[in-house]
Enzyme design. Sequence first.
Site, mmCIF file in Angstrom:
data_model
loop_
_atom_site.group_PDB
_atom_site.id
_atom_site.type_symbol
_atom_site.label_atom_id
_atom_site.label_comp_id
_atom_site.label_asym_id
_atom_site.label_seq_id
_atom_site.Cartn_x
_atom_site.Cartn_y
_atom_site.Cartn_z
ATOM 1 N N ASP A 29 -8.006 -5.400 0.338
ATOM 2 C CA ASP A 29 -8.326 -5.726 -0.662
ATOM 3 C C ASP A 29 -8.872 -7.556 -0.364
ATOM 4 O OD1 ASP A 29 -9.696 -3.811 -2.108
ATOM 5 O OD2 ASP A 29 -7.507 -4.124 -3.263
ATOM 6 N N HIS B 223 0.621 -1.176 0.122
ATOM 7 C CA HIS B 223 0.021 0.637 -0.144
ATOM 8 C C HIS B 223 0.848 1.142 0.184
ATOM 9 C CE1 HIS B 223 -2.864 3.030 1.152
ATOM 10 N NE2 HIS B 223 -3.888 1.801 1.248
#
Length: 370
Positions: free
Chosen positions: A314, A262
């Site tokens: 996710d 991320h």
Amino acid sequence: MTNTTTFSPGLEGVIAVETAISLLDTELGQIVIKGYDLIELSKTKGYLDIVHLLLEGTLPTEEEKSNIESKLKEKFEVPASIMTILQALPKETHPMDALRTGISALAGYDLEIDRHTVVDNKRRAYEVLGQIPNIIANSYHILQKEDPIYPLQELSYSANYLYMITGNKPSTLEEAIFDQSLLLYSEHEMPNSTFTARVIASTLSDLYGALTGAVASLKGNLHGGANEAVMHLLLEAGSVNAFEALLEKRLRDKEKIMGFGHRVYMKKMDPRALIMKNALKELCVLKGDDLLYQMCEAGERLMEREKGLYPNLDYYAAPVYWMLGIPIPLYTPIFFGSRTIGLCAHIIEQHENNRLFRPRVHYIGERHSK
Ligand SMILES: CC(=O)SCCNC(=O)CCNC(=O)[C@H](O)C(C)(C)COP(=O)(O)OP(=O)(O)OC[C@H]1O[C@@H](n2cnc3c(N)ncnc32)[C@H](O)[C@@H]1OP(=O)(O)O
Ligand SMILES: O=C([O-])CC(=O)C(=O)O
């Protein structure tokens, strides 16, 4: 003329806007939304609390929450001609592309589209939030040549959403976990899709256009598309050992593993992922099958060991959606549907205090004249 300001590829670390909506505080592991930590809120509050917080600025009382739910339910129906447009799409259309078309088409029904006041944009936001579960669920059914599933007024916002997708009324636990996933996806500071929406809104273009651009942004695998990619990876492997072998092979081939890493949390676990990991465990217990949980944990350990990388939301949302019986092509549309509220808050803030986005470039091409 030479541009002397700093160039940061991918705008990493660049402050793009001043906002009173949200902040990722990586030191404290908080996702601050209007002063509250989303992770803490996820333990006691629901998605509609966040809708109220983002649009009205406060956590709602029970009465306000029930009013918001009634308001959204009034908007559940979508103009019949939107469904006709969706029916005209080729069946190969990805539901994210159908969603992009559906949201874009809503613009034509807004007779005050050029008005960008807070009142106008809030009215639009509530309308879109009411309609979006219907567009997401039924564009999928239409593309599958299935009959549409009409909203049920007696169900809660989230239960109805899940019902319109699967055709089954969810259990209390399934409804709560789905609602929690909507809450976790609802707002996340300045991801690519939010930036896209604000850039579009900054030309004084309308909310539908800004949302349409954001759908396109969120579809990509480096952003929202990752949840679908994670599920394909888990299904391709099918067992703990095969999953580890698959991840190792992909890493050897220098491929990125979807659901890990991320821009902001690169060396830490996304705090939202942990909440969905716990939800996955609960669902596995409910269904008496913990294979996906075992596979995901093994993948998490492997990625930490091999790359020092951690799961993002996710990674764990994907198997949770699988256990809830949601078709894979709807994972990214659901992410977008949840994020619509955060996007609307940003579009409203942009219109309220606007300055056109217009950055400069670091030119590395040739000059043929002085
Ligand atoms: C809810 C969300 O939308 S969260 C994002 C969902 N997206 C994904 O899961 C896609 C997979 N992850 C990624 O591609 C990235 O981690 C991103 C796009 C999320 C962040 O990317 P950036 O901040 O641009 O980092 P970048 O891609 O440059 O990665 C930095 C390094 O880590 C590596 N890396 C980052 N993520 C991964 C990954 N998932 N798998 C393997 N390696 C990775 C890169 O290869 C790079 O290594 P290098 O320095 O040796 O070249
Ligand atoms: O913040 C990001 O860049 C991506 C993300 O996790 C989100 O949009 O939820």
